[in-house]
Design a protein around this motif. Structure first.
Motif, PDB file in Angstrom:
ATOM      1  N   HIS A   1       1.383  -5.693 -15.682  1.00 35.64           N
ATOM      2  CA  HIS A   1       0.848  -4.365 -15.940  1.00 35.64           C
ATOM      3  C   HIS A   1       0.280  -3.812 -14.635  1.00 35.64           C
ATOM      4  N   TRP A   2       0.376  -2.505 -14.459  1.00 35.61           N
ATOM      5  CA  TRP A   2      -0.055  -1.896 -13.200  1.00 35.61           C
ATOM      6  C   TRP A   2      -1.523  -2.196 -12.879  1.00 35.61           C
ATOM      7  N   SER A   3      -2.372  -2.274 -13.892  1.00 36.63           N
ATOM      8  CA  SER A   3      -3.789  -2.562 -13.648  1.00 36.63           C
ATOM      9  C   SER A   3      -3.994  -3.985 -13.136  1.00 36.63           C
ATOM     10  N   THR A   4      -3.159  -4.905 -13.607  1.00 34.36           N
ATOM     11  CA  THR A   4      -3.239  -6.287 -13.128  1.00 34.36           C
ATOM     12  C   THR A   4      -2.836  -6.377 -11.665  1.00 34.36           C
ATOM     13  N   VAL A   5      -1.826  -5.606 -11.296  1.00 32.06           N
ATOM     14  CA  VAL A   5      -1.383  -5.580  -9.902  1.00 32.06           C
ATOM     15  C   VAL A   5      -2.534  -5.143  -8.991  1.00 32.06           C
ATOM     16  N   ILE A   6      -3.253  -4.104  -9.399  1.00 29.51           N
ATOM     17  CA  ILE A   6      -4.381  -3.625  -8.593  1.00 29.51           C
ATOM     18  C   ILE A   6      -5.448  -4.712  -8.460  1.00 29.51           C
ATOM     19  N   LEU A   7      -5.731  -5.410  -9.536  1.00 31.23           N
ATOM     20  CA  LEU A   7      -6.780  -6.431  -9.521  1.00 31.23           C
ATOM     21  C   LEU A   7      -6.470  -7.598  -8.588  1.00 31.23           C
ATOM     22  N   ILE A   8      -5.197  -7.990  -8.519  1.00 33.86           N
ATOM     23  CA  ILE A   8      -4.845  -9.163  -7.713  1.00 33.86           C
ATOM     24  C   ILE A   8      -4.536  -8.820  -6.257  1.00 33.86           C
ATOM     25  N   MET A   9      -4.419  -7.531  -5.930  1.00 29.95           N
ATOM     26  CA  MET A   9      -4.030  -7.165  -4.570  1.00 29.95           C
ATOM     27  C   MET A   9      -4.976  -7.684  -3.487  1.00 29.95           C
ATOM     28  N   PRO A  10      -6.315  -7.660  -3.674  1.00 30.46           N
ATOM     29  CA  PRO A  10      -7.190  -8.188  -2.615  1.00 30.46           C
ATOM     30  C   PRO A  10      -6.885  -9.632  -2.242  1.00 30.46           C
TER      31      PRO A  10
ATOM     32  N   VAL B   1       0.835  -1.201   0.000  1.00 27.38           N
ATOM     33  CA  VAL B   1       0.000   0.000   0.000  1.00 27.38           C
ATOM     34  C   VAL B   1       0.873   1.255   0.000  1.00 27.38           C
ATOM     35  N   ILE B   2       1.934   1.255   0.809  1.00 26.06           N
ATOM     36  CA  ILE B   2       2.813   2.419   0.910  1.00 26.06           C
ATOM     37  C   ILE B   2       3.601   2.627  -0.375  1.00 26.06           C
ATOM     38  N   ALA B   3       4.129   1.532  -0.948  1.00 23.23           N
ATOM     39  CA  ALA B   3       5.047   1.644  -2.087  1.00 23.23           C
ATOM     40  C   ALA B   3       4.335   1.695  -3.433  1.00 23.23           C
ATOM     41  N   PHE B   4       3.018   1.510  -3.469  1.00 19.90           N
ATOM     42  CA  PHE B   4       2.306   1.456  -4.740  1.00 19.90           C
ATOM     43  C   PHE B   4       2.553   2.668  -5.642  1.00 19.90           C
ATOM     44  N   PRO B   5       2.609   3.911  -5.128  1.00 26.84           N
ATOM     45  CA  PRO B   5       2.879   5.041  -6.023  1.00 26.84           C
ATOM     46  C   PRO B   5       4.166   4.909  -6.818  1.00 26.84           C
ATOM     47  N   ALA B   6       5.192   4.241  -6.237  1.00 26.16           N
ATOM     48  CA  ALA B   6       6.446   4.047  -6.969  1.00 26.16           C
ATOM     49  C   ALA B   6       6.213   3.196  -8.217  1.00 26.16           C
ATOM     50  N   LEU B   7       5.366   2.180  -8.085  1.00 22.98           N
ATOM     51  CA  LEU B   7       5.009   1.322  -9.224  1.00 22.98           C
ATOM     52  C   LEU B   7       4.168   2.101 -10.231  1.00 22.98           C
ATOM     53  N   ALA B   8       3.132   2.772  -9.737  1.00 21.59           N
ATOM     54  CA  ALA B   8       2.165   3.406 -10.623  1.00 21.59           C
ATOM     55  C   ALA B   8       2.754   4.574 -11.406  1.00 21.59           C
ATOM     56  N   LEU B   9       3.430   5.478 -10.720  1.00 19.72           N
ATOM     57  CA  LEU B   9       3.931   6.675 -11.395  1.00 19.72           C
ATOM     58  C   LEU B   9       4.924   6.340 -12.485  1.00 19.72           C
ATOM     59  N   ASP B  10       5.822   5.393 -12.208  1.00 18.43           N
ATOM     60  CA  ASP B  10       6.814   5.024 -13.225  1.00 18.43           C
ATOM     61  C   ASP B  10       6.134   4.403 -14.437  1.00 18.43           C
ATOM     62  N   ALA B  11       5.139   3.533 -14.199  1.00 18.25           N
ATOM     63  CA  ALA B  11       4.418   2.897 -15.302  1.00 18.25           C
ATOM     64  C   ALA B  11       3.614   3.921 -16.086  1.00 18.25           C
TER      65      ALA B  11
ATOM     66  N   VAL C   1      -9.994  -3.578  10.071  1.00 25.63           N
ATOM     67  CA  VAL C   1      -9.373  -2.720   9.059  1.00 25.63           C
ATOM     68  C   VAL C   1      -9.012  -3.475   7.782  1.00 25.63           C
ATOM     69  N   LEU C   2      -8.450  -4.676   7.891  1.00 22.14           N
ATOM     70  CA  LEU C   2      -7.905  -5.358   6.722  1.00 22.14           C
ATOM     71  C   LEU C   2      -8.936  -5.623   5.618  1.00 22.14           C
ATOM     72  N   PRO C   3     -10.138  -6.122   5.927  1.00 27.96           N
ATOM     73  CA  PRO C   3     -11.118  -6.310   4.830  1.00 27.96           C
ATOM     74  C   PRO C   3     -11.489  -5.000   4.148  1.00 27.96           C
ATOM     75  N   LEU C   4     -11.616  -3.930   4.908  1.00 26.12           N
ATOM     76  CA  LEU C   4     -11.937  -2.628   4.318  1.00 26.12           C
ATOM     77  C   LEU C   4     -10.808  -2.146   3.417  1.00 26.12           C
ATOM     78  N   LEU C   5      -9.562  -2.345   3.859  1.00 32.42           N
ATOM     79  CA  LEU C   5      -8.418  -1.927   3.067  1.00 32.42           C
ATOM     80  C   LEU C   5      -8.342  -2.720   1.765  1.00 32.42           C
ATOM     81  N   ALA C   6      -8.650  -4.002   1.832  1.00 33.25           N
ATOM     82  CA  ALA C   6      -8.640  -4.835   0.615  1.00 33.25           C
ATOM     83  C   ALA C   6      -9.673  -4.350  -0.390  1.00 33.25           C
ATOM     84  N   SER C   7     -10.820  -3.880   0.094  1.00 32.11           N
ATOM     85  CA  SER C   7     -11.898  -3.462  -0.802  1.00 32.11           C
ATOM     86  C   SER C   7     -11.592  -2.175  -1.555  1.00 32.11           C
TER      87      SER C   7
END
Length: 477
Positions: free
Chosen positions: A163-172, A27-37, A85-91
């Motif tokens: 791909h960054w969108s795939t990463v978001i989809l599998i994170m939950p 969750v913290i490091a995701f911007p590093a992945l997204a912005l570069d992509a 918190v964890l289920p809400l964060l996953a959603s």
């Protein structure tokens, strides 16, 4: 011993909750992945200011989120807080994918993620510290920071293969095992004792301790300390509570003053600005691997070196490495330094951070806090940490060609951390009760008010009998 002996239950409970830090690290490091992509593929277009807010907004709201998490940790207990918190964060991840082209909604989702991530982080650090025995606290206490490092590493790895969108989809999917593990562990016995639930605390310790351990003695040692003849006052009015809270806050601020969050979020960007002869993502994976290996090594060092010695040595090494990196950027046009210097300096820095600064500061910041204010104190320290992270990340996005000034300030911060460590008590091989008694002794020397180990607050007749009534190992007689 059977597979599920008390010691195995103890270790599995502490390790299981500590490993929740993996998903929080993503969750913290995701911007590093997204912005570069996004910059490379042109999928999402953000200005420099908008990118700066996308990177740092989670740290901004985490200032409040950590305080809320600390309060809820004291009210609900670390286990129930994580289950909430964890289920809400996953959603939030599927929602994030639908709003990447809408900046207000994108930032709103990052705000929610920042609040929930910071609230959960408090419990991830507190729970292992409270359920594990003193002799194992060093080795197990490094695991939350190791888990965050693994989360950062996972982010870099996923960005290289998906791909960054795939990463978001599998994170939950990564959150599901975390929720299951937290559901299966018992509540913190220390929290139960602080809430006056003596029998429940005993029952939990009997599950987690070997048969030869004096559970009665240990659980009594988790009871609150009070000024003799008085009920507990506010944190501000009691130096024995205020001093460790302030120490924990300063420790967390100086940890971030080393610039580690900038390295986490901008490592790919740094390698794109210099030519080290290796692809940026490969360099990032090397640096992330170095930090992860250092975290693992720290678990062994914790059992062999005093906390303060390890932290001071690591801080000084980090200071030198980041100062040289700053000079590299300052003299980049003159090509004074060879091309391998950035990779070498960042590797030394992350090893110093992973093998000492990160795990030791986070563990000591929790160890130093008395049980009565461990949740609140951790929340305040986390709030100060996140405020520091926001300041550093936002400054880094605006630094431009003056990035070397930021690096030199991180070197100074690392040196200040080494100096401040000299003022702290050594916590290795000490029970949480002994550390709490240290602050009570300091408080007594300052105010002249005696302290005692009471099981019932506001009971002067019990207090007077218990003043200084403890054995050499810090437990109640």
């Amino acid at each position: 011993m059977g597979m599920w002996s008390p010691e195995h239950k103890q270790l599995s409970s502490a390790v299981g909750v500590a490993m929740v830090g993996v998903v929080l690290g993503v969750v913290i490091a995701f911007p590093a992945l997204a912005l570069d992509a996004w910059r490379l593929e042109g999928d999402v277009t953000l200005s420099e200011v908008e990118a700066g807010w996308f990177v740092s907004v989670a740290q901004t709201v985490s200032v409040a989120g950590s305080i809320i998490g600390g309060y809820l940790n004291d009210v609900l207990g670390p286990r129930r807080l994580l289950l909430a918190v964890l289920p809400l964060l996953a959603s939030t991840w599927p929602v994030l994918l639908t709003c990447v082209h809408n900046l207000p909604l994108l930032l709103t989702v990052r705000v929610l993620q920042g609040l929930m991530c910071s609230a959960a982080t408090v419990s991830v650090y507190i729970y292992p510290c409270e359920v594990i025995e003193a002799r194992r606290r060093g080795a197990v206490g490094v695991l939350p920071d190791t888990a965050f490092s693994l989360g950062f590493m996972l982010t870099y790895f996923l960005s290289a293969i998906l791909h960054w969108s795939t990463v978001i989809l599998i994170m939950p999917l990564f959150f599901l095992p975390c929720v299951v593990v937290v559901f299966l562990v018992p509540e913190s016995p220390s929290w139960l004792m602080q809430r006056g639930r003596l029998e429940e605390a005993k029952a939990v310790l009997q599950q987690l301790r070997a048969p030869d351990v004096n559970v009665e003695k240990e659980v009594l040692g988790m009871g609150p300390l009070d000024e003799c003849g008085r009920s507990s006052a506010s944190v501000v009015r009691q130096p024995r509570l205020l001093l460790p809270v302030l120490a924990s806050i300063v420790l967390m601020v100086l940890k971030e003053a080393t610039g580690q969050i900038v390295v986490v979020l901008f490592v790919v960007h740094i390698f794109r600005k210099v030519n080290v002869g290796i692809l940026p993502h490969v360099s990032s994976l090397l640096v992330g691997s170095a930090r992860l290996v250092a975290n693992i090594a720290c678990s062994f060092l914790m059992g062999r070196l005093p906390r303060r010695t390890l932290l001071i040595s690591a801080s000084l090494a980090a200071s030198v490495a980041i100062a040289v990196l700053g000079d590299y950027f300052f003299r980049q046009d003159s090509q004074v330094w060879p091309q391998w210097v950035p990779l070498a300096c960042l590797s030394v820095f992350v090893v110093a951070y992973g093998a000492g600064i990160g795990p030791v500061t986070c563990l000591m910041a929790t160890e130093l806090l008395p049980g009565a204010v461990r949740g609140l104190g951790s929340g305040l320290a986390g709030s100060a940490l996140n405020a520091s992270q926001f300041t550093l990340t936002f400054a880094a996005t605006q630094a431009g060609s003056g990035f070397y000034i930021c690096l030199w300030s991180y070197a100074a911060g690392s040196a200040c951390l080494a100096a401040f460590t000299l003022l702290l008590p050594e916590t290795r091989n000490k029970s949480l009760r002994q550390i709490e008694e240290h602050w009570a002794d300091v408080s007594e020397s300052i105010t002249g008010k005696k302290w005692c180990a009471c099981l019932r607050r506001g009971a002067p007749e019990d207090c007077e009998a218990n003043v200084k009534n403890k054995t050499n190992d810090g437990e109640l007689v």
